[in-house]
Design a protein around this motif. Structure first.
Motif: not given
Length: 444
Positions: A397-418
């Motif tokens: 799921m840690k590897m899958h995290l970015f797939n979820i965030l990309n689907q939600m339109g997360a910014t790079e700053e938000e991705k680093q937060h997660f």
């Protein structure tokens, strides 16, 4: 919407095909025109090359192309190319490679390289009579008739190894096979094998028609059903294995080496006896195998079919990997039936396939067999290691995290937060959504 059939689709230009697809099935949506075209290669020659690999091509379908480093295989340190879209496959393989790097790495053995093909035919003849005809007349004629086809392969050290007549009349009326075994050296050999088999069918027909020992009724009963290679290659086998003393395992999961080894072996045993688990277990193995098969321009469908047929060869579907603990030594291995090539097919055409084979040191077909078996073993080790310690979801799921965030339109700053947020937590889809909504709400 009632769609209409199309005539001459293959004769349309690429743009014509796209226009028809978009207008007929996608309500003329221009967005889909853009999606298809953005995956065209900017180099027209390279794009044309890709289009000629298949038929009715309108775009390219990209897959991530990753590298799994630190594989010590038979004393050689390799970085493995892996074309795969599933999260955690490359990471798990890399982690397993690093785990075994200081423990002697992976050892492989080529058990056999025999490939098979059949001429399937029907004839209403007594089995003993047909066998006599095959032994004393037909077999030599088959070899002679294929001399031109096999010459180049024989010069490279391969060719037809043997031909047998197989009586299958107990399973289907008047059904027989010419079962041939081949060595295709560094090529996968499908075209070579099929060419030989088609000649077998022609020669069989010719020799039966003129043989005086057959009656006219027997001659007329001959039907050549098909001539085709088999993707089941139980005699084209490679073994890959790892081993070390239990006190050298040094797993970092917080449990003792003895407990880790015991749990690991128990997990393999469950896959050996339980088909429901074995299916998922072997699927994980093929995650690693297929990724390298695709990256090296080989046929992953044939690889899959063969592996699963082999797993069921004794009448029950079981694990492809095995584990023992004897005299304080942990041993884990796989016997993988696999037929691959490093010449022919896409190997001299696809630029990334050329890169992959160069990266691997331009291996022979046997060396590539070894690499593929190691990739599958490493993937399975990584998955089982997670399953019996932290659980599969933590890493996956840690590897899958970015797939979820990309689907939600997360910014790079938000991705680093997660990344920071889940540093000491197990990722779940629900938790990602909740935290994402909390962050967005606080910004408003």
């Amino acid at each position: 919407m009632n769609h209409k059939p199309v005539e001459g689709f293959s004769k349309l230009t690429k743009q014509g095909k796209i226009d028809w697809i978009v207008n007929e099935y996608l309500e003329g949506n221009e967005e889909f025109q853009t999606i298809l075209k953005q995956y065209w290669n900017e180099n027209p020659q390279l794009q044309k090359l890709h289009e000629e690999f298949s038929e009715n091509t309108i775009s390219n379908f990209y897959m991530p192309y990753g590298i799994a480093p630190n594989f010590l295989i038979d004393g050689k340190l390799l970085a493995l190319p892996m074309a795969v879209e599933e999260s955690s496959v490359v990471a798990a393989a890399s982690k397993a490679a690093k785990f075994w790097l200081d423990k002697g790495g992976f050892k492989t053995t080529i058990i056999n390289t025999k490939k098979l093909g059949h001429t399937h035919f029907i004839i209403d003849v007594e089995p003993h009579k047909l066998q006599h005809f095959f032994n004393f007349k037909l077999k030599q004629k088959l070899l002679e008739a294929t001399e031109d086809i096999t010459r180049n392969m024989r010069n490279r050290g391969g060719g037809i190894l043997n031909i047998r007549l197989i009586d299958k009349t107990a399973e289907m009326e008047n059904y027989y096979q010419l079962k041939a075994s081949f060595d295709t050296v560094d090529s996968m050999g499908a075209n070579f094998i099929n060419s030989c088999l088609e000649q077998f069918g022609k020669t069989l027909r010719e020799e039966v028609s003129k043989d005086e020992d057959f009656t006219s009724e027997e001659k007329n009963s001959l039907q050549i059903v098909m001539n085709i290679l088999s993707n089941f290659t139980p005699d084209c086998i490679v073994r890959a294995e790892v081993s070390c003393k239990i006190d050298e395992l040094n797993d970092d999961s917080g449990i003792s080496n003895e407990e880790f080894a015991t749990k690991f072996k128990r997990a393999v045993t469950i896959a050996e006896i339980e088909p429901f688990r074995a299916t998922t277990h072997n699927k994980g193995i093929m995650n690693g195998v297929d990724a390298v098969v695709i990256a090296t321009g080989n046929d992953f469908r044939a690889t899959e079919a063969c592996a699963h047929a082999y797993a069921a060869k004794d009448g029950k579907y079981t694990s492809l990997t095995h584990c023992t603990i004897d005299d304080g030594v942990f041993r884990f291995w796989i016997d993988l039936p696999i037929s691959v090539g490093v010449v022919g097919g896409l190997t001299n055409l696809h630029p990334l396939v050329k890169f992959s084979l160069a990266l691997l040191g331009k291996p022979s077909a046997q060396e590539l067999m070894s690499i593929l078996a190691v990739s599958g073993l490493a993937q399975n080790f990584g998955a089982l290691r997670s399953l019996v310690t932290t659980g599969i979801q933590k890493g996956h799921m840690k590897m899958h995290l970015f797939n979820i965030l990309n689907q939600m339109g997360a910014t790079e700053e938000e991705k680093q937060h997660f990344v920071t947020y889940f540093k000491d937590k197990t990722v779940s889809h629900h938790e990602v959504i909740s935290e994402f909504n909390r962050i967005r709400s606080s910004q408003n």
